[in-house]
Scaffold this motif. Structure first.
Motif, PDB file in Angstrom:
ATOM      1  N   UNK A   1      -0.364   9.117  -2.391  1.00 34.95           N
ATOM      2  CA  UNK A   1      -1.395   8.308  -2.985  1.00 34.95           C
ATOM      3  C   UNK A   1      -1.287   6.908  -2.395  1.00 34.95           C
ATOM      4  N   UNK A   2      -2.394   6.318  -2.092  1.00 36.20           N
ATOM      5  CA  UNK A   2      -2.431   4.947  -1.613  1.00 36.20           C
ATOM      6  C   UNK A   2      -3.274   4.103  -2.559  1.00 36.20           C
ATOM      7  N   UNK A   3      -2.864   2.864  -2.720  1.00 37.72           N
ATOM      8  CA  UNK A   3      -3.561   1.944  -3.611  1.00 37.72           C
ATOM      9  C   UNK A   3      -4.007   0.742  -2.789  1.00 37.72           C
ATOM     10  N   UNK A   4      -5.294   0.465  -2.836  1.00 36.52           N
ATOM     11  CA  UNK A   4      -5.847  -0.713  -2.185  1.00 36.52           C
ATOM     12  C   UNK A   4      -6.140  -1.743  -3.265  1.00 36.52           C
ATOM     13  N   UNK A   5      -5.570  -2.927  -3.105  1.00 38.75           N
ATOM     14  CA  UNK A   5      -5.689  -3.952  -4.130  1.00 38.75           C
ATOM     15  C   UNK A   5      -7.018  -4.684  -3.998  1.00 38.75           C
ATOM     16  N   UNK A   6      -7.723  -4.774  -5.093  1.00 32.61           N
ATOM     17  CA  UNK A   6      -8.960  -5.552  -5.175  1.00 32.61           C
ATOM     18  C   UNK A   6      -8.721  -6.758  -6.067  1.00 32.61           C
ATOM     19  N   UNK A   7      -8.980  -6.578  -7.380  1.00 30.34           N
ATOM     20  CA  UNK A   7      -8.721  -7.666  -8.322  1.00 30.34           C
ATOM     21  C   UNK A   7      -7.325  -7.578  -8.938  1.00 30.34           C
ATOM     22  N   UNK A  82      -9.381 -10.276  -5.042  1.00 26.43           N
ATOM     23  CA  UNK A  82     -10.841 -10.403  -5.016  1.00 26.43           C
ATOM     24  C   UNK A  82     -11.370 -10.049  -6.404  1.00 26.43           C
ATOM     25  N   UNK A  83     -11.825 -11.026  -7.130  1.00 26.67           N
ATOM     26  CA  UNK A  83     -12.231 -10.825  -8.522  1.00 26.67           C
ATOM     27  C   UNK A  83     -13.360  -9.812  -8.670  1.00 26.67           C
ATOM     28  N   UNK A  84     -14.234  -9.706  -7.689  1.00 24.75           N
ATOM     29  CA  UNK A  84     -15.382  -8.799  -7.794  1.00 24.75           C
ATOM     30  C   UNK A  84     -15.046  -7.357  -7.366  1.00 24.75           C
ATOM     31  N   UNK A  85     -13.935  -7.133  -6.675  1.00 24.16           N
ATOM     32  CA  UNK A  85     -13.564  -5.789  -6.216  1.00 24.16           C
ATOM     33  C   UNK A  85     -12.549  -5.173  -7.156  1.00 24.16           C
ATOM     34  N   UNK A  86     -12.718  -3.891  -7.421  1.00 27.01           N
ATOM     35  CA  UNK A  86     -11.758  -3.159  -8.246  1.00 27.01           C
ATOM     36  C   UNK A  86     -10.685  -2.554  -7.351  1.00 27.01           C
ATOM     37  N   UNK A  87      -9.535  -2.276  -7.927  1.00 30.32           N
ATOM     38  CA  UNK A  87      -8.480  -1.585  -7.194  1.00 30.32           C
ATOM     39  C   UNK A  87      -8.929  -0.158  -6.911  1.00 30.32           C
ATOM     40  N   UNK A  88      -8.535   0.366  -5.758  1.00 27.81           N
ATOM     41  CA  UNK A  88      -8.917   1.725  -5.390  1.00 27.81           C
ATOM     42  C   UNK A  88      -7.669   2.576  -5.234  1.00 27.81           C
ATOM     43  N   UNK A  89      -7.687   3.721  -5.891  1.00 29.12           N
ATOM     44  CA  UNK A  89      -6.590   4.675  -5.800  1.00 29.12           C
ATOM     45  C   UNK A  89      -7.118   5.908  -5.083  1.00 29.12           C
ATOM     46  N   UNK A  90      -6.446   6.284  -4.019  1.00 27.71           N
ATOM     47  CA  UNK A  90      -6.887   7.446  -3.239  1.00 27.71           C
ATOM     48  C   UNK A  90      -5.707   8.338  -2.927  1.00 27.71           C
ATOM     49  N   UNK A  91      -5.966   9.638  -2.949  1.00 25.30           N
ATOM     50  CA  UNK A  91      -5.002  10.596  -2.443  1.00 25.30           C
ATOM     51  C   UNK A  91      -5.085  10.578  -0.927  1.00 25.30           C
ATOM     52  N   UNK A  92      -3.999  10.886  -0.282  1.00 22.10           N
ATOM     53  CA  UNK A  92      -4.031  10.957   1.175  1.00 22.10           C
ATOM     54  C   UNK A  92      -4.860  12.141   1.644  1.00 22.10           C
TER      55      UNK A  92
END
Length: 170
Positions: A1-7, A82-92
């Motif tokens: 799983x990878x997490x891309x940080x937004x807010x 980034x206050x307007x972007x949500x964090x994204x969780x994705x499976x590889x």
């Protein structure tokens, strides 16, 4: 799983793999052990370096090098929330959803021979549940009561020699 940080309001600082392949609790286990706030989100932990002030308990004199290493890793990421972007969780292997997360929890789990014997036969649900609790040694006999410090009679009432437990009872 990878997490891309937004807010940073969804991803967990210690439990999410936002800094690499593995969550920080596995990369820095002594820091995780000394942290008072293990469930902080990224936004909470990064703001003002609160994750460092969370380490203020126990003998923290030996943690200096690990704190410095983690702080350098965080600085190298150059995170800007980034206050307007949500964090994204994705499976590889694809998109994250609750069904895939639930399935992953039971990956590699084995079922014993009693599973099919208890749950596969026809019987009222309360008997199936009772049989399952008996198999798991979860019946509230005197041995469990004693472990929890509750008042009990200790001995099995029919023989008055042994501790009452589910195995001896049946």
């Amino acid at each position: 799983m990878t997490v891309t940080i937004g807010n940073g309001k969804t991803a967990s600082f210690w439990h999410s793999s936002w800094l690499g392949v593995v969550p920080l609790k596995f990369c820095f286990p002594t820091l995780f052990k000394h942290s008072r706030r293990k469930c902080r989100t990224m936004a909470q932990a990064i703001t003002g370096d609160r994750w460092i002030s969370d380490l203020a308990h126990g003998n923290t004199s030996k943690l200096g090098s690990e704190v410095l290493n983690l702080h350098r890793l965080i600085q190298q990421q150059q995170l800007t929330l980034q206050e307007e972007d949500r964090d994204q969780i994705r499976w590889k292997s694809g998109q994250y959803n609750s069904h895939s997360a639930y399935t992953l929890q039971f990956l590699g789990a084995t079922t014993g021979m009693f599973h099919d014997l208890i749950w596969g036969t026809w019987a009222p649900a309360k008997l199936k549940l009772f049989a399952w609790l008996l198999h798991q040694n979860r019946l509230w006999c005197n041995d469990r009561l004693q472990r929890r410090g509750w008042t009990n009679d200790y001995f099995y009432q029919l023989c008055l020699r042994n501790l009452e437990c589910s195995a001896h009872l049946f």
